[in-house]
Design a protein around this motif. Structure first.
Motif, PDB file in Angstrom:
ATOM      1  N   TYR A  30       0.839  -1.197   0.000  1.00  0.00           N
ATOM      2  CA  TYR A  30       0.000   0.000   0.000  1.00  0.00           C
ATOM      3  C   TYR A  30       0.873   1.246   0.000  1.00  0.00           C
ATOM      4  N   ILE A  31       0.400   2.271  -0.654  1.00  0.00           N
ATOM      5  CA  ILE A  31       0.995   3.589  -0.508  1.00  0.00           C
ATOM      6  C   ILE A  31       0.212   4.287   0.590  1.00  0.00           C
ATOM      7  N   ILE A  32       0.932   4.782   1.570  1.00  0.00           N
ATOM      8  CA  ILE A  32       0.308   5.420   2.730  1.00  0.00           C
ATOM      9  C   ILE A  32       0.467   6.926   2.597  1.00  0.00           C
ATOM     10  N   ASP A  33      -0.614   7.626   2.762  1.00  0.00           N
ATOM     11  CA  ASP A  33      -0.628   9.078   2.596  1.00  0.00           C
ATOM     12  C   ASP A  33      -0.189   9.782   3.877  1.00  0.00           C
ATOM     13  N   GLU A  34       0.914   9.335   4.449  1.00  0.00           N
ATOM     14  CA  GLU A  34       1.511   9.933   5.643  1.00  0.00           C
ATOM     15  C   GLU A  34       3.018   9.751   5.540  1.00  0.00           C
ATOM     16  N   THR A  35       3.747  10.588   6.240  1.00  0.00           N
ATOM     17  CA  THR A  35       5.189  10.364   6.323  1.00  0.00           C
ATOM     18  C   THR A  35       5.428   9.188   7.262  1.00  0.00           C
ATOM     19  N   ILE A  36       6.627   8.667   7.254  1.00  0.00           N
ATOM     20  CA  ILE A  36       6.966   7.564   8.154  1.00  0.00           C
ATOM     21  C   ILE A  36       6.835   8.026   9.614  1.00  0.00           C
ATOM     22  N   ASP A  37       7.159   9.297   9.890  1.00  0.00           N
ATOM     23  CA  ASP A  37       6.991   9.858  11.239  1.00  0.00           C
ATOM     24  C   ASP A  37       5.521   9.872  11.645  1.00  0.00           C
ATOM     25  N   GLN A  38       4.675  10.362  10.763  1.00  0.00           N
ATOM     26  CA  GLN A  38       3.246  10.434  11.060  1.00  0.00           C
ATOM     27  C   GLN A  38       2.654   9.047  11.257  1.00  0.00           C
ATOM     28  N   LEU A  39       3.041   8.116  10.410  1.00  0.00           N
ATOM     29  CA  LEU A  39       2.549   6.742  10.551  1.00  0.00           C
ATOM     30  C   LEU A  39       2.956   6.160  11.883  1.00  0.00           C
ATOM     31  N   PHE A  40       4.222   6.284  12.237  1.00  0.00           N
ATOM     32  CA  PHE A  40       4.703   5.703  13.487  1.00  0.00           C
ATOM     33  C   PHE A  40       3.976   6.286  14.694  1.00  0.00           C
ATOM     34  N   ASP A  41       3.659   7.560  14.633  1.00  0.00           N
ATOM     35  CA  ASP A  41       2.934   8.203  15.736  1.00  0.00           C
ATOM     36  C   ASP A  41       1.538   7.624  15.949  1.00  0.00           C
ATOM     37  N   THR A  42       0.975   6.962  14.941  1.00  0.00           N
ATOM     38  CA  THR A  42      -0.372   6.389  15.065  1.00  0.00           C
ATOM     39  C   THR A  42      -0.356   4.913  15.461  1.00  0.00           C
ATOM     40  N   LEU A  43       0.824   4.294  15.489  1.00  0.00           N
ATOM     41  CA  LEU A  43       0.917   2.859  15.752  1.00  0.00           C
ATOM     42  C   LEU A  43       1.121   2.549  17.230  1.00  0.00           C
ATOM     43  N   ASP A  44       0.716   1.361  17.627  1.00  0.00           N
ATOM     44  CA  ASP A  44       0.904   0.868  18.990  1.00  0.00           C
ATOM     45  C   ASP A  44       2.373   0.471  19.150  1.00  0.00           C
ATOM     46  N   THR A  45       3.093   1.196  19.998  1.00  0.00           N
ATOM     47  CA  THR A  45       4.534   0.957  20.137  1.00  0.00           C
ATOM     48  C   THR A  45       4.868  -0.344  20.865  1.00  0.00           C
ATOM     49  N   THR A  46       3.868  -1.035  21.390  1.00  0.00           N
ATOM     50  CA  THR A  46       4.151  -2.369  21.930  1.00  0.00           C
ATOM     51  C   THR A  46       4.184  -3.397  20.807  1.00  0.00           C
ATOM     52  N   LYS A  47       3.627  -3.042  19.647  1.00  0.00           N
ATOM     53  CA  LYS A  47       3.570  -3.962  18.507  1.00  0.00           C
ATOM     54  C   LYS A  47       4.472  -3.545  17.345  1.00  0.00           C
ATOM     55  N   PHE A  48       4.834  -2.268  17.289  1.00  0.00           N
ATOM     56  CA  PHE A  48       5.641  -1.756  16.190  1.00  0.00           C
ATOM     57  C   PHE A  48       6.868  -1.037  16.724  1.00  0.00           C
ATOM     58  N   TYR A  49       7.970  -1.164  15.974  1.00  0.00           N
ATOM     59  CA  TYR A  49       9.222  -0.512  16.366  1.00  0.00           C
ATOM     60  C   TYR A  49       9.847   0.138  15.139  1.00  0.00           C
ATOM     61  N   ARG A  50      10.307   1.343  15.317  1.00  0.00           N
ATOM     62  CA  ARG A  50      11.001   2.046  14.231  1.00  0.00           C
ATOM     63  C   ARG A  50      12.478   1.691  14.340  1.00  0.00           C
ATOM     64  N   ILE A  51      12.929   0.817  13.447  1.00  0.00           N
ATOM     65  CA  ILE A  51      14.281   0.263  13.562  1.00  0.00           C
ATOM     66  C   ILE A  51      15.355   1.200  13.039  1.00  0.00           C
ATOM     67  N   ASN A  52      14.971   2.132  12.191  1.00  0.00           N
ATOM     68  CA  ASN A  52      15.906   3.124  11.672  1.00  0.00           C
ATOM     69  C   ASN A  52      15.093   4.301  11.124  1.00  0.00           C
ATOM     70  N   ARG A  53      15.757   5.212  10.505  1.00  0.00           N
ATOM     71  CA  ARG A  53      15.111   6.440  10.043  1.00  0.00           C
ATOM     72  C   ARG A  53      13.960   6.188   9.079  1.00  0.00           C
ATOM     73  N   GLY A  54      14.046   5.130   8.275  1.00  0.00           N
ATOM     74  CA  GLY A  54      13.044   4.933   7.242  1.00  0.00           C
ATOM     75  C   GLY A  54      12.252   3.651   7.295  1.00  0.00           C
ATOM     76  N   GLN A  55      12.374   2.861   8.378  1.00  0.00           N
ATOM     77  CA  GLN A  55      11.667   1.582   8.440  1.00  0.00           C
ATOM     78  C   GLN A  55      11.021   1.342   9.795  1.00  0.00           C
ATOM     79  N   ILE A  56       9.823   0.768   9.721  1.00  0.00           N
ATOM     80  CA  ILE A  56       9.065   0.354  10.904  1.00  0.00           C
ATOM     81  C   ILE A  56       8.726  -1.114  10.714  1.00  0.00           C
ATOM     82  N   ASN A  57       8.840  -1.898  11.784  1.00  0.00           N
ATOM     83  CA  ASN A  57       8.436  -3.299  11.659  1.00  0.00           C
ATOM     84  C   ASN A  57       7.471  -3.688  12.770  1.00  0.00           C
ATOM     85  N   SER A  58       6.690  -4.701  12.467  1.00  0.00           N
ATOM     86  CA  SER A  58       5.744  -5.257  13.421  1.00  0.00           C
ATOM     87  C   SER A  58       6.410  -6.421  14.150  1.00  0.00           C
TER      88      SER A  58
END
Length: 96
Positions: free
Chosen positions: A25-53
């Motif tokens: 999917y193309i997400i209409d948010e920056t990676i910063d904006q997306l990460f701010d909406t995710l549950d941090t117990t389930k998602f981790y931002r491993i580097n500047r440009g990647q988030i993993n579940s």
């Protein structure tokens, strides 16, 4: 796309992509904006440009320069390497 379906997301050329088991999917948010909406117990931002579940993690390997390399479900030609400064925090997050 529901956030519970996201395996990982990354940003490339100012476009944020989200991946599930079946689709990209193309997400209409920056990676910063997306990460701010995710549950941090389930998602981790491993580097500047990647988030993993956490659910997508299959394997964690040591990598050079005190980093770790992740193997995720459905990687689609992406490497997932945890930023050196985040390695200890990542391991603590993963072990929760």
């Amino acid at each position: 796309m529901r956030t519970s379906e996201i395996l990982y997301a990354y940003s490339q050329d100012s476009i944020t992509f989200g991946f599930t088991f079946t689709k990209r999917y193309i997400i209409d948010e920056t990676i910063d904006q997306l990460f701010d909406t995710l549950d941090t117990t389930k998602f981790y931002r491993i580097n500047r440009g990647q988030i993993n579940s956490k659910n997508a993690l299959q394997k964690i390997d040591t990598y050079f320069n005190h980093r770790v390399k992740l193997t995720l479900s459905n990687p689609r030609d992406q490497e997932f390497i945890v930023n050196r400064q985040k390695t200890n925090d990542f391991k603590a997050w993963f072990n929760k």
